[in-house]
Design an enzyme around this catalytic site. Structure first.
Site, short mmCIF file in Angstrom:
data_model
loop_
_atom_site.label_atom_id
_atom_site.label_comp_id
_atom_site.label_asym_id
_atom_site.label_seq_id
_atom_site.Cartn_x
_atom_site.Cartn_y
_atom_site.Cartn_z
N SER A 151 0.82 -1.21 0.00
CA SER A 151 0.00 0.00 0.00
C SER A 151 0.86 1.26 0.00
O SER A 151 1.92 1.31 0.63
CB SER A 151 -0.88 0.01 1.24
N HIS B 196 -13.60 -1.80 -1.97
CA HIS B 196 -12.64 -1.44 -0.93
C HIS B 196 -12.96 -2.19 0.38
O HIS B 196 -12.77 -1.66 1.48
CB HIS B 196 -12.66 0.08 -0.70
C1 LIG Z 1 -6.80 -2.18 7.00
C2 LIG Z 1 -7.04 -1.95 5.55
C3 LIG Z 1 -6.31 -0.99 4.89
C4 LIG Z 1 -6.50 -0.78 3.52
N1 LIG Z 1 -5.70 0.11 2.86
C5 LIG Z 1 -5.79 0.19 1.50
C6 LIG Z 1 -4.86 0.99 0.79
O1 LIG Z 1 -3.98 1.61 1.35
N2 LIG Z 1 -4.98 1.01 -0.56
C7 LIG Z 1 -5.96 0.32 -1.24
O2 LIG Z 1 -6.02 0.36 -2.46
N3 LIG Z 1 -6.84 -0.45 -0.57
C8 LIG Z 1 -6.77 -0.54 0.77
N4 LIG Z 1 -7.63 -1.36 1.44
C9 LIG Z 1 -8.62 -2.14 0.69
C10 LIG Z 1 -8.01 -3.49 0.29
O3 LIG Z 1 -7.01 -3.33 -0.68
C11 LIG Z 1 -9.08 -4.43 -0.31
O4 LIG Z 1 -9.77 -3.75 -1.34
C12 LIG Z 1 -10.08 -4.93 0.73
O5 LIG Z 1 -9.47 -5.12 1.98
C13 LIG Z 1 -10.66 -6.25 0.27
O6 LIG Z 1 -11.65 -6.68 1.15
P1 LIG Z 1 -11.41 -7.79 2.28
O7 LIG Z 1 -10.65 -7.14 3.37
O8 LIG Z 1 -12.82 -8.12 2.66
O9 LIG Z 1 -10.69 -8.96 1.66
C14 LIG Z 1 -7.47 -1.54 2.81
C15 LIG Z 1 -8.22 -2.49 3.51
C16 LIG Z 1 -8.01 -2.71 4.84
C17 LIG Z 1 -8.81 -3.78 5.55
#
Ligand SMILES: Cc1cc2nc3c(=O)[nH]c(=O)nc-3n(C[C@H](O)[C@H](O)[C@H](O)COP(=O)(O)O)c2cc1C
Length: 398
Positions: free
Chosen positions: A122, A293
């Site tokens: 990230s 997301h």
């Molecule tokens: C703690 C956390 C931080 C995240 N930070 C980012 C990020 O910095 N950039 C991004 O594109 N997605 C971010 N996401 C979204 C994840 O890339 C992804 O789309 C999402 O977690 C998928 O769903 P899941 O947690 O149910 O598998 C984040 C998700 C979580 C849980």
């Protein structure tokens, strides 16, 4: 060929023995992480409608098995952007991983590279991207688009200099989402020192010692290192404001400019509509990630599983469509592949796994899911991911 040995609980660290599926890591992480940190990872926007839909959608698809097809020689490997990966799933980009476990971004990247699966670092991370690229060069980098062209160019150039091959640009955050949960649990960036925060730490002494103090001692106060070409705010401060530089004016021309500057594979993350998928394809993105997301942005946004089939039909079967949000089981992964996804990304469970047991935890989580995919492929009667198709699914009517 049964590609993978049965998971043996004998050699596992004690903390990992009760971890039998990705679901199991959540409770274990809750017991290890301070409340604001766990809340930040687990949380979603407003009423968590999208978070729920991300799980409920899988019950709407039943699997249709084929039998007596000699599935003794099977492989779940997939090829993406010229690279072969051992499994059709990978680790989604997550910010602030270095608060889940000591050197979290390195831990996730190492475990993924070791297992031969995709891992995406990230841009909202606390370890300089150069360190991750040096140690685990197979890692992809995810950026949020900074608000102006000069900073966009500088960031893209830094990512290239660092040595990353694949750039993921996340576009579903024009503004910050309404995550009331963060306020309730006391999470903010930067974290604000307070009695409550001190108490949240005191009741998790192992985390304070092994993650927070160890990081401070060895590396100093963590900062947001990779949002821009230059260093950002510290993670803990009574007064410093983080630069969230406005993104709501961004448009497809900014993405076109990134496409012109970035020569490697470019993936656009955070799409749900057919029109946006076609637009990304038209401007020359090499792939897309359908995503809400993880339910953390627009509450009520559809599960990307609901748009997958239509998007694949529009962009064509050869265009890489990745997907995330809510995937937890091998069967979930196979349902997406059957609808035309090339790869599935998974977020929270790998973050929890890192919190529970560092690199061993992430390796174990990857192994559990890999075994589920392998077993389910055999029971579905397929020997390779590309054999999966709509014939393996039936829609359940509510
Ligand atoms: C703690 C956390 C931080 C995240 N930070 C980012 C990020 O910095 N950039 C991004 O594109 N997605 C971010 N996401 C979204 C994840 O890339 C992804 O789309 C999402 O977690 C998928 O769903 P899941 O947690 O149910 O598998 C984040 C998700 C979580 C849980």
């Amino acid at each position: 060929m049964a590609n993978y040995a049965e998971p043996s609980s004998v050699q596992l660290p004690a903390a990992l023995r009760p971890m039998l599926s990705l679901h199991d890591f959540e409770g274990a992480a809750r017991r290890r992480l301070p409340r604001p940190i766990f809340g930040y990872i687990a949380g979603a926007a407003e009423d968590c409608a999208s978070l729920r839909d991300n799980r409920e959608v899988f019950a709407e698809y039943g699997l249709v098995t084929r039998v007596l097809r000699d599935v003794s020689q099977r492989s779940q490997s997939v090829t993406l952007f010229g690279q072969r990966y051992s499994s059709p799933f990978g680790i989604a980009p997550m910010g602030i991983n270095a608060l889940s476990t000591y050197r979290g971004d390195l831990v996730l990247a190492r475990a993924a590279q070791q297992a031969g699966v995709v891992s995406i670092m990230s841009g909202t991370s606390l370890i300089p991207m150069e360190d991750v690229a040096r140690e685990s060069p197979a890692t992809w980098f995810q950026a949020y688009i900074p608000g102006d062209q000069a900073r966009i160019d500088a960031l893209i150039d830094r990512v290239e200099r660092a040595g990353f091959s694949t750039l993921v640009v996340t576009v579903d955050i024009p503004i910050s989402a309404n995550r009331e949960n963060n306020i309730r649990t006391g999470f903010s960036t930067p974290l604000r020192p307070s009695l409550r925060l001190a108490w949240d730490g005191m009741v998790r002494p192992a985390w304070v010692l092994n993650t927070f103090l160890r990081t401070l001692w060895r590396h100093g106060m963590p900062h947001f290192e990779n949002s821009f070409a230059t260093r950002g705010a510290p993670i803990l401060s009574p007064s410093v404001l983080r630069d969230f530089s406005a993104r709501d004016h961004l448009n497809w021309q900014h993405l076109e400019a990134i496409r012109r500057r970035w020569k490697g594979p470019l993936v656009v993350k955070g799409l749900l509509s057919v029109e946006d998928a076609l637009q990304a394809q038209r401007i020359g993105a090499d792939g897309i990630v359908l995503s809400n997301h993880g339910g953390r942005q627009l509450d009520g946004a559809a599960s990307p599983m609901r748009v997958l089939e239509a998007v694949v039909q529009a962009v064509g079967p050869d265009y890489p469509v990745l997907i995330d949000s809510g995937f937890r089981r091998g069967a979930d992964v196979l349902k997406a592949l059957a609808l035309g996804a090339r790869m599935v990304l998974i977020g929270r469970p790998f973050n929890y796994a890192a919190a529970v047991a560092g690199e061993a935890g992430v390796a174990h989580a990857i192994g559990l899911l890999r075994d589920e995919v392998d077993r389910n492929m055999a029971m579905l009667g397929v020997t390779a991911c590309h054999e999966l198709g709509p014939q393996h699914l039936v829609r359940r009517h509510r």
